[in-house]
Design a protein around this motif. Sequence first.
Motif, PDB file in Angstrom:
ATOM      1  N   ALA A   1       5.767   0.067  -0.906  1.00  0.00           N
ATOM      2  CA  ALA A   1       6.043   1.460  -1.257  1.00  0.00           C
ATOM      3  C   ALA A   1       5.944   1.611  -2.762  1.00  0.00           C
ATOM      4  N   ARG A   2       5.784   2.848  -3.211  1.00  0.00           N
ATOM      5  CA  ARG A   2       5.713   3.096  -4.648  1.00  0.00           C
ATOM      6  C   ARG A   2       7.003   2.625  -5.319  1.00  0.00           C
ATOM      7  N   GLY A   3       6.865   1.854  -6.364  1.00  0.00           N
ATOM      8  CA  GLY A   3       8.023   1.365  -7.095  1.00  0.00           C
ATOM      9  C   GLY A   3       8.696   0.162  -6.485  1.00  0.00           C
ATOM     10  N   VAL A   4       8.076  -0.446  -5.475  1.00  0.00           N
ATOM     11  CA  VAL A   4       8.678  -1.611  -4.816  1.00  0.00           C
ATOM     12  C   VAL A   4       7.649  -2.721  -4.695  1.00  0.00           C
ATOM     13  N   GLU A   5       8.011  -3.893  -5.162  1.00  0.00           N
ATOM     14  CA  GLU A   5       7.179  -5.080  -5.000  1.00  0.00           C
ATOM     15  C   GLU A   5       8.040  -6.179  -4.413  1.00  0.00           C
ATOM     16  N   LEU A   6       7.558  -6.791  -3.344  1.00  0.00           N
ATOM     17  CA  LEU A   6       8.287  -7.855  -2.670  1.00  0.00           C
ATOM     18  C   LEU A   6       7.702  -9.203  -3.038  1.00  0.00           C
ATOM     19  N   ASN A   7       8.567 -10.122  -3.393  1.00  0.00           N
ATOM     20  CA  ASN A   7       8.167 -11.501  -3.658  1.00  0.00           C
ATOM     21  C   ASN A   7       8.307 -12.290  -2.361  1.00  0.00           C
ATOM     22  N   CYS A   8       7.226 -12.947  -1.955  1.00  0.00           N
ATOM     23  CA  CYS A   8       7.209 -13.680  -0.681  1.00  0.00           C
ATOM     24  C   CYS A   8       6.666 -15.092  -0.895  1.00  0.00           C
TER      25      CYS A   8
END
Length: 270
Positions: free
Chosen positions: A9-16
Amino acid sequence: MTAFTVAPARGVELNCYDSGGAGPAVVLLHGLAGSAREFFPTADALPEYRAILVDLRGHGGSTRVPPGVARSDYVSDVVTVIERIGAPVVLVGQSMGAHTAMLVAAERPDLVGSLVLLECGAAGEDLDGHRAIGEYFRSWPTPFGSRDAASAFLGDGPLARAWAEDLEERADGFWPRFDPGVMAEAEAGLAAPRWREWHAVRAPALVVYGGQGMFTPGAKDAFVGQGHRVSRVDLPEASHDAHLDAFEDWVGALRGFLDREGLGQRRGRP
């Protein structure tokens, strides 16, 4: 373990993280104020699987203060991760991560082949407890001068050790990899009952409880009894964080379920 990022989503980055195994994908979701690193040992114990570990929004290396932390935000994030790696997956979660996994399985049954829930319920929780959680995290005297100082404050339990080990080192000291206000808001989303969603889950499910966990015997029985195709394992000496303080028993329960589902015999990524 290879790190990768997903922007759901805009403004969200997930580290995986991706273990790179050749077998079926097992996606692991940590609990409130935790991170994917808590499940590194679990991933290491499943070398024949492709373990995918997610720092949920607001946690770990993911966006620290995301634009939203509603239950639907977490569900959408996990859906995006699974669509990125390919479905169906075995979806595994602990505590808030288990709650998220349950909601994903209800909303998108096409993505979840099997479900493993460690310390999960559907009855909702008391908001007073959520306020206390926020106050507790705000009480931490951050930044800590060292990990030893953090350990002295947090204590020597398995969860406290995980928090201390997970601290982010900055120029001015050691900081938690989460924001207390975000944690309080995220946990408040667990207050509403979710029986409708639990009743909708049809994927084979394993529910694991710690004998010293947060759920009463009646709550455990009600949750398991109202599910479909559910098996249950109790770990008498384990806490709410059985993946940390009863690791061998936790992995034994998990592997036993995967074997019963025939997943260990499959090869090739989904």
